[in-house]
Design an enzyme around this catalytic site. Structure first.
Site, PDB file in Angstrom:
ATOM      1  N   CYS A 150       0.844  -1.204   0.000  1.00  0.00           N
ATOM      2  CA  CYS A 150       0.000   0.000   0.000  1.00  0.00           C
ATOM      3  C   CYS A 150       0.880   1.255   0.000  1.00  0.00           C
ATOM      4  O   CYS A 150       1.666   1.439  -0.914  1.00  0.00           O
ATOM      5  CB  CYS A 150      -0.995  -0.038   1.157  1.00  0.00           C
ATOM      6  N   GLU A 168      -2.461  -9.113   2.794  1.00  0.00           N
ATOM      7  CA  GLU A 168      -2.862  -9.660   4.090  1.00  0.00           C
ATOM      8  C   GLU A 168      -4.369  -9.604   4.312  1.00  0.00           C
ATOM      9  O   GLU A 168      -4.896 -10.220   5.242  1.00  0.00           O
ATOM     10  CB  GLU A 168      -2.132  -8.927   5.227  1.00  0.00           C
ATOM     11  N   HIS A 184      -3.670  -4.883  -0.519  1.00  0.00           N
ATOM     12  CA  HIS A 184      -3.270  -5.492   0.745  1.00  0.00           C
ATOM     13  C   HIS A 184      -3.334  -7.018   0.630  1.00  0.00           C
ATOM     14  O   HIS A 184      -4.412  -7.600   0.747  1.00  0.00           O
ATOM     15  CB  HIS A 184      -4.210  -5.038   1.865  1.00  0.00           C
TER      16      HIS A 184
END
Length: 216
Positions: free
Chosen positions: A87, A199, A197
């Site tokens: 990001c 994750e 992202h």
């Protein structure tokens, strides 16, 4: 019987501007030993360094410099040690960011300017596909059309790369469109980065993190 191969050690750089706990959990699930720290020596000596980022470009750069993060990133890359930016942690790898007319210098690992998204709806928040480049190791094993999670209002719209000698090869660049195309991922030797992202991107994001850890 040979001893089991030890898990790769990844440091999530804690400089005050990232979802470090989410990154820690996702990297651990992908099979690495993870530590959140801003300690210079531990970050330098880890097998992999993940640089997260949430918020404004200028604030992230200020936090990174306060934590000596720019030295860590630059010296790791000089030694061929892997770094993954996520990001705003990807955005600060470019030469500059422009927010509300104010220009801030980035790490300049790549030329280019981070600017406002060219879209009717901002921020770009939610799931979107990525046009992965041919030969990508980052996206290996990820089916075409898979979606990833984005949350951002700024991006790099124009990829600028000029080889300084004949042996250099251009980085692999993945693109996403929200209003207009922007850079969503880059693979450049030991330096990889994603605007989205991983994750927070479910199984597809887990595959990307596993692919990165597999290169450490």
């Amino acid at each position: 019987m040979s001893a089991a191969t030890p898990a790769k050690r990844v440091v999530v750089l804690d400089y005050g501007f990232g979802n470090v706990r989410s990154a820690e959990r996702a990297v651990a699930r992908a099979g690495a030993e993870v530590e959140i720290t801003r300690d210079y020596d531990r970050a330098m000596n880890a097998d992999g360094l993940l640089v997260p980022g949430v918020g404004a470009f200028a604030s992230c750069m200020a936090g990174l410099r306060e934590a000596r993060g720019e030295w860590i990133v630059e010296r790791r890359l000089a030694g061929g040690r892997p770094v993954l930016g996520v990001c705003v942690g990807m955005q600060i790898l470019f030469a500059r960011g422009v927010e509300h007319g104010v220009e801030t210098e980035g790490l300049a690992e790549w030329p280019g300017t981070v600017g406002p998204l060219k879209a009717d709806v901002v921020p770009h928040m939610g799931w979107n596909t990525v046009d992965a480049p041919a030969g990508s190791r980052l996206f290996a094993g990820v089916p075409s059309g898979e979606r990833f999670y984005f949350v951002h209002s700024y991006a790099v719209h124009d990829w600028e790369f000029e080889a300084t000698h004949a042996a250099m090869t251009a980085p692999l660049v993945g693109w996403t469109t929200h209003g207009s195309p922007f850079v969503a991922a880059v693979e450049n030797g030991p330096l990889w980065a994603t605007q989205f992202h991983p994750e927070k991107s479910g199984d597809a994001g887990a595959q990307l993190l596993s692919n990165w850890i597999g290169t450490l």
